[in-house]
Design a protein around this motif. Sequence first.
Motif, short mmCIF file in Angstrom:
data_model
loop_
_atom_site.label_atom_id
_atom_site.label_comp_id
_atom_site.label_asym_id
_atom_site.label_seq_id
_atom_site.Cartn_x
_atom_site.Cartn_y
_atom_site.Cartn_z
N PRO A 1 0.81 -1.22 0.00
CA PRO A 1 0.00 0.00 0.00
C PRO A 1 0.85 1.28 0.00
CG PRO A 1 -0.15 -1.14 2.11
CD PRO A 1 0.58 -2.05 1.19
N LEU A 2 2.11 1.15 0.42
CA LEU A 2 2.98 2.33 0.40
C LEU A 2 3.91 2.29 -0.82
CD1 LEU A 2 3.94 2.42 4.20
CD2 LEU A 2 2.14 3.71 3.03
N GLY A 3 3.66 1.40 -1.70
CA GLY A 3 4.52 1.24 -2.88
C GLY A 3 5.56 0.17 -2.64
N ARG A 4 5.98 -0.52 -3.71
CA ARG A 4 6.99 -1.58 -3.55
C ARG A 4 8.30 -0.96 -3.08
NH1 ARG A 4 8.46 -6.59 -7.57
NH2 ARG A 4 10.00 -7.54 -6.21
N ASP A 5 8.77 -1.46 -1.96
CA ASP A 5 10.01 -0.97 -1.38
C ASP A 5 11.11 -1.99 -1.71
OD1 ASP A 5 12.12 -0.26 0.21
OD2 ASP A 5 10.99 -0.24 2.10
N LEU A 6 12.08 -1.57 -2.49
CA LEU A 6 13.11 -2.51 -2.95
C LEU A 6 13.85 -3.15 -1.79
CD1 LEU A 6 14.66 -0.67 -6.01
CD2 LEU A 6 12.75 -2.27 -5.94
N ALA A 7 14.04 -2.37 -0.71
CA ALA A 7 14.78 -2.90 0.43
C ALA A 7 14.00 -4.03 1.10
CB ALA A 7 15.05 -1.79 1.44
#
Lengths: 476, 72
Positions: free
Chosen positions: A156-162
């Motif tokens: 929901p907050l966007g795909r976080d690469l980390a």
Amino acid sequence: MGKILKRPKGFFETFDRKPGTDQRVTHYCPGCGHGRVHKLLAEAMEELEVIDRSIFISPVGCSVFGFYYFNCGNIQAAHGRAPAVATAASRSNPDSIVICYQGDGDLAAIGTAEILHAANRGENMTVIFVNNAIYGMTGGQMAPTTLEGQITATTPLGRDLANEGYPMRMAEIISQLHAPVYVAREAVSDVKSVMKAKRSIRKAMQSQKDHKGFSFVEILATCPTGWKLDPIESIQYIEKEMKEQFPIKVFKDVISEREPKAKHYPSTKKEDIFAAVNLVENVDLFPRDQEFIDNFSEQRFRIAGFGGQGVLMAGTTLAYLAMEHGLETTWLPSYGPEMRGGTANCHVILSNKKIGAPMVETPNVLIALNLPSYDQFEPLLESGGLILVNSSIIERENKRDDVTTLRIPMNEIAESCGVRAAANMAALSAYLTYSKLMKIDRLVTLIKHNFKKRDLIDKNIAVIEKASEYVTKHYL
Amino acid sequence: MQEKVARVEVDKEQCKGCALCVNDCPPNVLFMSKEINHMGYSFAVYADKGCTGCGICFYSCPEAGTITVYKK
């Protein structure tokens, strides 16, 4: 009148397999990328004149209903397994055109192993990988190909690469393998890209038609519903966002360099299969004795010891012996992952009736080759049953006096014949001699026929004879 | 009779109203209807003249047989 662009013949005229009343239209949402890719495929089948020999493999995902639409052979595969199914279809029908159609969740998540290995084997198939960067059918969750920062139901907050890793670039990965002949990424966004995708699909299918092997066309496609955009915004999303992270490119094209793969027509004839596994001989060792079969009383074995004592082989030998006598039999091994050492036991049933389940929970015969096995299984034995104890290494006396216990120095007998590992044969011989259920010479005939270590046959026969003499001398 | 003019036919009952064809049509001769079809969608309509027969709307349309293009 000039050319007419109309419903391609690769589609059914009406989609009779689709439930409901609207059998001229697909089940896809308005503006769905699948519809465009389907159309290109249906057209390519028509143009290459392969409709009647195409096999469409539907994946799991929205395109699971591919068989509603394509007027060719159709198989629907389990999630991620389309390349495995396509392998079977392609190998068993070498002249077919196999379209392995997969989405990103199917191909790049659950089916990563299948696709890599099918590609690596260079199976003669065309994989159409529809990448819409999301799980569409299940409600817009993050997929392996979801873009950095892309908002989905599970990011929901966007795909976080980390946290979620990088978008999987499958075309790049596949192109690193030697076997694939054509690997490209296309998009069904603006019409220029669609026409390019059409050429790529055609090229891939043509190369399959020429038996050049594995081709892979990734196609960036819209999922307006999953992306929560309208169809036109979705096209712009591919153009502006997806193409940034998934470059449109032909990553590999060695079609012209590769020779056509030899067509391999596997035989399904029984004789050929038996010959391949060296079972050409018609084995019928003993004449059928119906009276013997009718009077046979069921024997339920546990044979137990440590790994390497021949526990499992004692079981298979008994089972084969029963089979050759026309009896029903089952053999169920139970052991750890180690090949030697550890404990092993097997369940064997010999019967004159069909056997329902191969488990032996209350044996009437126990062959205990070491102490832990004796301790473990002695309490399970049916009252009146028979226990054969390897007295060479089991010192304790019997705890049960409602069963017959024979103490046989199996190791000594085997070692005296120069074959330490033959304690199992000593046990079988002792059992047959005491129970008189089957003749010792039939065991000898069987192992002469079945034994793989030919040079040890004579020594094993010596063990069998010596154990039989021992039982006759001490117990009969 | 030989047709000399290119044209496009939209089967309005097979149209889901995504409007991709309207968006892509180079001569801008497709538009969306005010009415809705039996499925409940607004549908693409040809303006009855100006089609060049380029076929772009055919490849733009995700449906199998909604659009038919007759080239010159």
